[in-house]
Design a protein around this motif. Structure first.
Motif, mmCIF file in Angstrom:
data_model
loop_
_atom_site.group_PDB
_atom_site.id
_atom_site.type_symbol
_atom_site.label_atom_id
_atom_site.label_comp_id
_atom_site.label_asym_id
_atom_site.label_seq_id
_atom_site.Cartn_x
_atom_site.Cartn_y
_atom_site.Cartn_z
ATOM 1 N N LEU A 553 2.441 9.278 -0.636
ATOM 2 C CA LEU A 553 3.797 8.732 -0.575
ATOM 3 C C LEU A 553 4.173 8.356 0.864
ATOM 4 O O LEU A 553 4.803 7.325 1.117
ATOM 5 C CB LEU A 553 4.786 9.764 -1.114
ATOM 6 N N LEU A 554 3.767 9.179 1.806
ATOM 7 C CA LEU A 554 4.094 8.951 3.207
ATOM 8 C C LEU A 554 3.456 7.666 3.723
ATOM 9 O O LEU A 554 4.093 6.877 4.435
ATOM 10 C CB LEU A 554 3.626 10.155 4.038
ATOM 11 N N ARG A 555 2.222 7.419 3.373
ATOM 12 C CA ARG A 555 1.543 6.210 3.844
ATOM 13 C C ARG A 555 2.180 4.950 3.266
ATOM 14 O O ARG A 555 2.319 3.937 3.964
ATOM 15 C CB ARG A 555 0.056 6.279 3.482
ATOM 16 N N VAL A 556 2.578 5.021 2.012
ATOM 17 C CA VAL A 556 3.262 3.869 1.413
ATOM 18 C C VAL A 556 4.584 3.624 2.134
ATOM 19 O O VAL A 556 4.932 2.487 2.463
ATOM 20 C CB VAL A 556 3.493 4.105 -0.088
ATOM 21 N N ALA A 557 5.326 4.695 2.403
ATOM 22 C CA ALA A 557 6.604 4.550 3.094
ATOM 23 C C ALA A 557 6.405 3.976 4.489
ATOM 24 O O ALA A 557 7.200 3.137 4.942
ATOM 25 C CB ALA A 557 7.300 5.906 3.177
ATOM 26 N N ALA A 558 5.346 4.388 5.192
ATOM 27 C CA ALA A 558 5.124 3.932 6.567
ATOM 28 C C ALA A 558 4.870 2.434 6.630
ATOM 29 O O ALA A 558 5.337 1.759 7.553
ATOM 30 C CB ALA A 558 3.959 4.693 7.187
ATOM 31 N N VAL A 559 4.135 1.883 5.658
ATOM 32 C CA VAL A 559 3.858 0.445 5.696
ATOM 33 C C VAL A 559 4.990 -0.355 5.061
ATOM 34 O O VAL A 559 5.054 -1.574 5.218
ATOM 35 C CB VAL A 559 2.511 0.115 5.004
ATOM 36 N N THR A 560 5.886 0.315 4.364
ATOM 37 C CA THR A 560 7.015 -0.388 3.744
ATOM 38 C C THR A 560 8.093 -0.707 4.768
ATOM 39 O O THR A 560 8.637 -1.808 4.788
ATOM 40 C CB THR A 560 7.600 0.455 2.604
ATOM 41 N N GLY A 561 8.435 0.263 5.633
ATOM 42 C CA GLY A 561 9.450 0.001 6.635
ATOM 43 C C GLY A 561 10.121 1.268 7.088
ATOM 44 O O GLY A 561 9.869 2.354 6.553
ATOM 45 N N PRO A 562 11.024 1.180 8.092
ATOM 46 C CA PRO A 562 11.702 2.375 8.609
ATOM 47 C C PRO A 562 12.535 3.083 7.561
ATOM 48 O O PRO A 562 12.721 4.289 7.621
ATOM 49 C CB PRO A 562 12.585 1.811 9.734
ATOM 50 N N SER A 563 13.082 2.313 6.566
ATOM 51 C CA SER A 563 13.888 2.908 5.502
ATOM 52 C C SER A 563 13.363 2.431 4.157
ATOM 53 O O SER A 563 12.986 1.261 4.012
ATOM 54 C CB SER A 563 15.361 2.518 5.653
ATOM 55 N N VAL A 564 13.342 3.330 3.187
ATOM 56 C CA VAL A 564 12.757 2.990 1.898
ATOM 57 C C VAL A 564 13.576 3.606 0.776
ATOM 58 O O VAL A 564 14.306 4.574 0.975
ATOM 59 C CB VAL A 564 11.302 3.499 1.791
ATOM 60 N N ALA A 565 13.466 3.034 -0.403
ATOM 61 C CA ALA A 565 14.064 3.615 -1.610
ATOM 62 C C ALA A 565 13.008 4.413 -2.360
ATOM 63 O O ALA A 565 11.825 4.053 -2.359
ATOM 64 C CB ALA A 565 14.616 2.514 -2.510
ATOM 65 N N PHE A 566 13.437 5.476 -2.995
ATOM 66 C CA PHE A 566 12.504 6.372 -3.665
ATOM 67 C C PHE A 566 11.683 5.658 -4.734
ATOM 68 O O PHE A 566 10.454 5.804 -4.780
ATOM 69 C CB PHE A 566 13.278 7.543 -4.283
ATOM 70 N N VAL A 625 -3.380 3.601 8.253
ATOM 71 C CA VAL A 625 -3.559 3.005 6.930
ATOM 72 C C VAL A 625 -4.494 1.801 7.035
ATOM 73 O O VAL A 625 -4.299 0.919 7.873
ATOM 74 C CB VAL A 625 -2.192 2.573 6.347
ATOM 75 N N SER A 626 -5.489 1.757 6.175
ATOM 76 C CA SER A 626 -6.463 0.662 6.199
ATOM 77 C C SER A 626 -5.844 -0.631 5.663
ATOM 78 O O SER A 626 -4.837 -0.615 4.946
ATOM 79 C CB SER A 626 -7.682 1.029 5.364
ATOM 80 N N GLN A 627 -6.462 -1.748 5.997
ATOM 81 C CA GLN A 627 -5.994 -3.040 5.507
ATOM 82 C C GLN A 627 -6.092 -3.124 3.983
ATOM 83 O O GLN A 627 -5.226 -3.723 3.324
ATOM 84 C CB GLN A 627 -6.807 -4.164 6.153
ATOM 85 N N ALA A 628 -7.110 -2.513 3.431
ATOM 86 C CA ALA A 628 -7.268 -2.534 1.979
ATOM 87 C C ALA A 628 -6.089 -1.832 1.294
ATOM 88 O O ALA A 628 -5.533 -2.315 0.304
ATOM 89 C CB ALA A 628 -8.590 -1.868 1.590
ATOM 90 N N ARG A 629 -5.689 -0.687 1.848
ATOM 91 C CA ARG A 629 -4.561 0.035 1.260
ATOM 92 C C ARG A 629 -3.264 -0.745 1.456
ATOM 93 O O ARG A 629 -2.390 -0.760 0.577
ATOM 94 C CB ARG A 629 -4.445 1.434 1.872
#
Length: 659
Positions: A553-566, A625-629
């Motif tokens: 979950l943390l890696r997805v949030a990191a590439v999504t942006g500073p703020s994210v929705a659950f 986070v890898s480019q593939a992910r």
């Protein structure tokens, strides 16, 4: 032709590679007196007192004239000028030497001064060379065959210079990474000057740099014992501050690279903690008046808990308090580690045999438990817990009866259940003692560790909070004004992005006011946009302590942006709702994410927005986070966005509603 007068060691005058010696001990000391007097010279009485310390012989005046004539005959041929080198001027003997004549004592003392200046400017190589050369010369004895007040005074002065040279060479060796040599030099300095506190501070710093905190503490204890036994004094506030610095990892920027960023050798100023300091000061004053106090300092890693303990301890020591310092290690091998460390330092450094003041029944258990008395013995051979607790409390009450006492415990989140039990017993049985216990603990540990490690500390506070004997001090990030003050003191403005109109505000925004993150960014050569290695290591350690779902979950949030929705990150991470909620709670607990209000939303069912508390931490995770992910996450988010649009809802990447 170069000439050198060697007063240290076997006295001689060297010229053109040959040594010339005076055969008479009286002539040697007379020459040394004249050389070191310089152009001021000496009266004949002063010269006679050095040659014949004590009572002068009846014929001293004629014997002095003969000796002066002998010196003129010895020195004259060794000079380039043919003029008389030893003359009477205004009733004083003055030895005039050629410009090129070197004197080993003067060269050695000059080298010490130049070495100190080189070390202060960061030139470690030059400092080490000059200080080592000076020490090699100053180790030689000064007029070993002669006594008297003048000789004794010069020996004392030269010992001061030697110890200073050893300290400088030791610190230079430590900064160069040669800890073995640094330790030898610092030990020699303390042996030669057992009352010189700066030498002990150098030794403490070297031992701490070698990772041997126990030896560093023992150096402090040796000094404290000597000062109390020989001089009836306590260590200076500067030495007490060095002792407090052994509490935990240093936040000093002395390792900062040159050429920008934090200036090397500048101490980190203590800023932005006025409210917290006031709380600790108030607790200390209540303890001084005879009411035991307990303060629990909490906060995330790097927030400044250890620094607050050090500053508070320095203030308590400056006010006459007795400091007892201990720490909890994650894999402690010493039973009741922080209290045993604290009381052991008291026993080891006390010249008054404190065990004589405790009841006889307590002395045996203390000898089994305290390292300075021969302990600790194996846990299975220790007396039962009530016996140990009673013995330790008796010793602590003896310490607190001498003067107000502060026990500072760092890393209390690693306290064992047995240590927490001892702490609770301490608080229950010392209510009228002049005692203040200050414990610092992290509050960003994973839930399982936090529940296991820290619940006991919280429970220990409960009976005392409502009567004003216990207080929790929760540390947050520095505010912008404090951050600006810190940066103003430390930053030489290297590595700044020219397009950044307010780099301090940017540093504050990226660090969230966390002093550790802020200082690491300021230290880094390449500026504020790069994740410092120390920050990357801290983030990696945090990830290793949480579950696989939370990391995903943390890696997805990191590439999504500073703020994210659950729902956005949970769906992109491929987690079901319950697993995603567990992962989210884990990230909130360790302080990587924080919950904020969904700005602009009036829908009570709309989920909150979660943001990274420190943007530099988000960047550190994103870079792993890898480019593939990344492509996979982006694809999942586009698919989820299309599904929501088809359902009549549109979410931004921050989870904010749009019409």
């Amino acid at each position: 032709m170069d000439t050198e007068i060697k007063i240290l060691g076997p006295m001689a005058v060297r010229r053109a590679g040959a040594d010339y010696h005076l055969q008479s001990a009286q002539a040697r000391v007379a020459l040394a007196r004249l050389v070191l007097a310089g152009p001021e010279g000496v009266t004949r009485e002063e010269l006679a007192d050095v040659i014949w310390p004590g009572d002068l012989p009846p014929t001293w005046a004629s014997a002095l004239r003969t000796l002066v004539s002998r010196l003129r005959a010895f020195i004259g041929p060794l000079q380039d000028e043919s003029s008389n080198p030893l003359v009477r001027r205004s009733g004083r003997y003055v030895l005039t030497l050629d410009e090129g004549v070197l004197v080993d004592v003067e060269e050695a003392t000059r080298s010490v001064a130049e070495a100190r200046e080189a070390l202060g400017s960061g030139d470690v190589t030059t400092a080490a060379r000059l200080a080592s050369q000076a020490a090699d010369r100053l180790r030689s004895p000064f007029l070993s065959e002669h006594e008297g007040d003048w000789v004794a005074g010069w020996r004392e002065r030269l010992t001061e210079h030697l110890v200073a040279a050893l300290e400088i060479a030791g610190r230079a060796a430590m900064e160069a990474g040669d800890h073995g040599r640094a330790a030898l030099l610092a030990e020699e300095a303390t042996d030669r000057a057992p009352d010189r506190e700066s030498a002990y501070r150098c030794l403490m710093a070297v031992r701490a740099a070698m990772g041997n905190r126990g030896e560093a503490l023992r150096a402090y204890q040796r000094l404290r014992w000597y000062l109390a036994e020989e001089l009836g004094a306590d260590p200076s506030p500067e030495t007490e501050a060095a002792y407090l610095a052994l509490l935990g990892p240093s936040s000093s920027p002395s390792a900062a690279p040159s050429g920008g960023g934090v200036a090397g050798h500048r101490p980190v100023p203590f800023v932005g903690r006025g409210r917290e300091v006031a709380t600790l000061t108030e607790a200390w004053h209540r303890a001084v008046r005879g009411r035991r106090q307990f303060v629990l300092v909490t906060g995330e890693s790097g927030i400044g808990k250890t620094r607050l303990l050090r500053e508070a301890g320095a203030t308590m020591a400056a006010g006459g308090g007795l400091l007892l310092v201990g720490r909890c290690d994650v894999d402690a091998t010493v039973p009741y580690q922080p209290l045993v460390e604290a009381l052991d330092s008291y026993v080891a450094a006390s010249p008054d045999r404190p065990l004589d003041a405790v009841p006889p029944s307590a002395r045996g258990p203390l000898r089994l438990l305290l390292p300075s008395l021969g302990g600790p013995c194996p846990p299975g051979e220790l007396p039962e817990q009530p016996v140990l607790f009673a013995a330790l409390m008796q010793l602590l009450l003896v310490a607190a009866s001498e003067r107000p006492c502060a026990i500072l415990i760092d890393d209390a989140h690693w306290a064992t259940p047995q240590t927490v039990s001892l702490l609770r017993h301490l608080l229950r049985t010392t209510d009228d003692a002049r005692l203040c216990v200050v414990a610092a603990a992290r509050n960003d540990l994973p839930e399982s560790v936090q529940r296991r490690r820290c619940s006991g500390l919280d429970e220990a506070m409960l009976p005392f909070e409502h009567v004003g004997d216990a207080t929790e001090v929760s540390l947050g990030g520095l505010d912008l004004a404090s951050t600006r003050a810190l940066v103003h003191e430390l930053w030489t403005d290297g590595g700044t992005d020219a397009t950044d109109s307010d780099p301090v505000r940017r540093a504050y925004s990226r660090s969230g006011g966390n002093p550790f993150l802020l200082l690491e960014m300021l230290r880094h050569r390449t500026g504020l946009s790069v994740v410092p290695p120390a920050v990357a290591r801290l983030v990696a350690a945090k990830q290793a302590a949480i579950g696989e779902d939370a990391v995903r979950l943390l890696r997805v949030a990191a590439v999504t942006g500073p703020s994210v929705a659950f729902d956005v990150v949970a769906g992109a991470a491929g987690l079901d709702v319950l697993a995603a909620l567990d992962a989210l709670e884990a990230l909130l607990k360790i302080g990587i994410l924080a919950e904020v209000t969904a700005a602009g939303s009036r829908d009570p069912d709309r989920s909150a927005v979660y943001r990274f508390r420190h943007d530099v931490v988000r960047q550190a995770i994103e870079e792993q986070v890898s480019q593939a992910r990344r492509r996979h996450v982006d694809s999942r988010q586009r698919a989820l966005a299309g599904h929501r649009q088809g359902s009549g809802h549109q979410l931004s990447r921050a989870g904010i509603e749009h019409p």
